[in-house]
Design a protein around this motif. Structure first.
Motif, PDB file in Angstrom:
ATOM      1  N   GLN A  29      14.028  71.478 -67.382  1.00  0.00           N
ATOM      2  CA  GLN A  29      14.224  69.977 -67.196  1.00  0.00           C
ATOM      3  C   GLN A  29      15.370  69.853 -66.927  1.00  0.00           C
ATOM      4  O   GLN A  29      16.751  70.001 -67.260  1.00  0.00           O
ATOM      5  N   THR A  30      15.097  68.089 -66.791  1.00  0.00           N
ATOM      6  CA  THR A  30      16.809  67.463 -66.120  1.00  0.00           C
ATOM      7  C   THR A  30      17.439  67.272 -67.070  1.00  0.00           C
ATOM      8  O   THR A  30      16.634  66.521 -68.254  1.00  0.00           O
ATOM      9  N   GLY A  31      18.482  67.775 -66.800  1.00  0.00           N
ATOM     10  CA  GLY A  31      19.435  67.236 -68.186  1.00  0.00           C
ATOM     11  C   GLY A  31      19.701  68.193 -69.211  1.00  0.00           C
ATOM     12  O   GLY A  31      19.931  68.702 -69.999  1.00  0.00           O
ATOM     13  N   GLY A  32      18.957  69.787 -68.721  1.00  0.00           N
ATOM     14  CA  GLY A  32      18.999  70.649 -69.461  1.00  0.00           C
ATOM     15  C   GLY A  32      19.977  71.423 -69.326  1.00  0.00           C
ATOM     16  O   GLY A  32      20.952  70.850 -68.049  1.00  0.00           O
TER      17      GLY A  32
ATOM     18  N   GLN B 212      17.042  82.406 -59.862  1.00  0.00           N
ATOM     19  CA  GLN B 212      16.446  81.236 -59.204  1.00  0.00           C
ATOM     20  C   GLN B 212      16.926  80.688 -60.363  1.00  0.00           C
ATOM     21  O   GLN B 212      15.843  80.841 -61.827  1.00  0.00           O
ATOM     22  N   VAL B 213      17.425  79.007 -59.700  1.00  0.00           N
ATOM     23  CA  VAL B 213      17.535  78.153 -61.137  1.00  0.00           C
ATOM     24  C   VAL B 213      16.619  77.238 -60.267  1.00  0.00           C
ATOM     25  O   VAL B 213      16.742  76.630 -59.076  1.00  0.00           O
ATOM     26  N   THR B 214      15.426  76.405 -61.437  1.00  0.00           N
ATOM     27  CA  THR B 214      14.895  75.739 -60.686  1.00  0.00           C
ATOM     28  C   THR B 214      14.741  74.700 -62.135  1.00  0.00           C
ATOM     29  O   THR B 214      14.710  74.523 -63.235  1.00  0.00           O
ATOM     30  N   VAL B 215      14.974  73.227 -61.476  1.00  0.00           N
ATOM     31  CA  VAL B 215      15.101  71.713 -61.737  1.00  0.00           C
ATOM     32  C   VAL B 215      14.320  71.140 -62.529  1.00  0.00           C
ATOM     33  O   VAL B 215      13.930  70.304 -60.959  1.00  0.00           O
ATOM     34  N   SER B 216      13.322  70.630 -63.172  1.00  0.00           N
ATOM     35  CA  SER B 216      12.307  69.751 -63.022  1.00  0.00           C
ATOM     36  C   SER B 216      12.400  68.451 -63.012  1.00  0.00           C
ATOM     37  O   SER B 216      13.384  67.816 -64.073  1.00  0.00           O
ATOM     38  N   SER B 217      11.861  67.675 -62.172  1.00  0.00           N
ATOM     39  CA  SER B 217      12.456  65.931 -62.427  1.00  0.00           C
ATOM     40  C   SER B 217      11.360  65.458 -63.235  1.00  0.00           C
ATOM     41  O   SER B 217       9.951  65.789 -64.174  1.00  0.00           O
TER      42      SER B 217
END
Length: 124
Positions: A13-16, A119-124
């Protein structure tokens, strides 16, 4: 020959935070720089961070400075990227790379060997 194997990517998640690892096997003689690059869909591969294998020199893209930290474990031939305060714009495939030249650590063409990417995926 050189083999590079990345690990540690995932969904956050965002901020992680995430820590990427890159195991280097094969030729190490005259290894000069190791680096992380990333490529988001529809965009060119871009420099993230680099480290001189002997010495303390590190280099960062402006977009990650203060949030990401590159480090290495010389004994285990492993490169790391600690990523804090992740943002959706950090979503990409992250590649590690090795350079045997001592010229331009931020330039992709200076790197002869590349990993398969993680893969790095950052969810908002």
């Amino acid at each position: 020959q050189v083999q590079l194997v990345e690990s540690g990517g995932g969904l956050v998640q965002t901020g992680g935070s995430l820590r990427l690892s890159c195991a280097h096997s094969g030729r190490t003689f005259n290894r000069y720089y190791m680096a992380w690059f990333r490529q988001a869909p529809g965009k060119e591969r871009e420099f993230v961070a680099a480290i001189k294998w002997i010495g303390d020199n590190t280099y960062y893209a402006d977009s990650v400075k203060g949030r990401f930290t590159i480090s290495r474990d010389n004994a285990n031939n492993t490169l790391y990227l600690l990523m804090n305060s992740l943002q959706p714009d950090d979503t990409a495939v992250y590649y590690c790379a090795t350079s045997f030249t001592g010229r331009y650590p931020t330039v992709p063409n200076e790197y002869s060997y590349w990993g398969q990417g993680t893969q790095v995926t950052v969810s908002s």
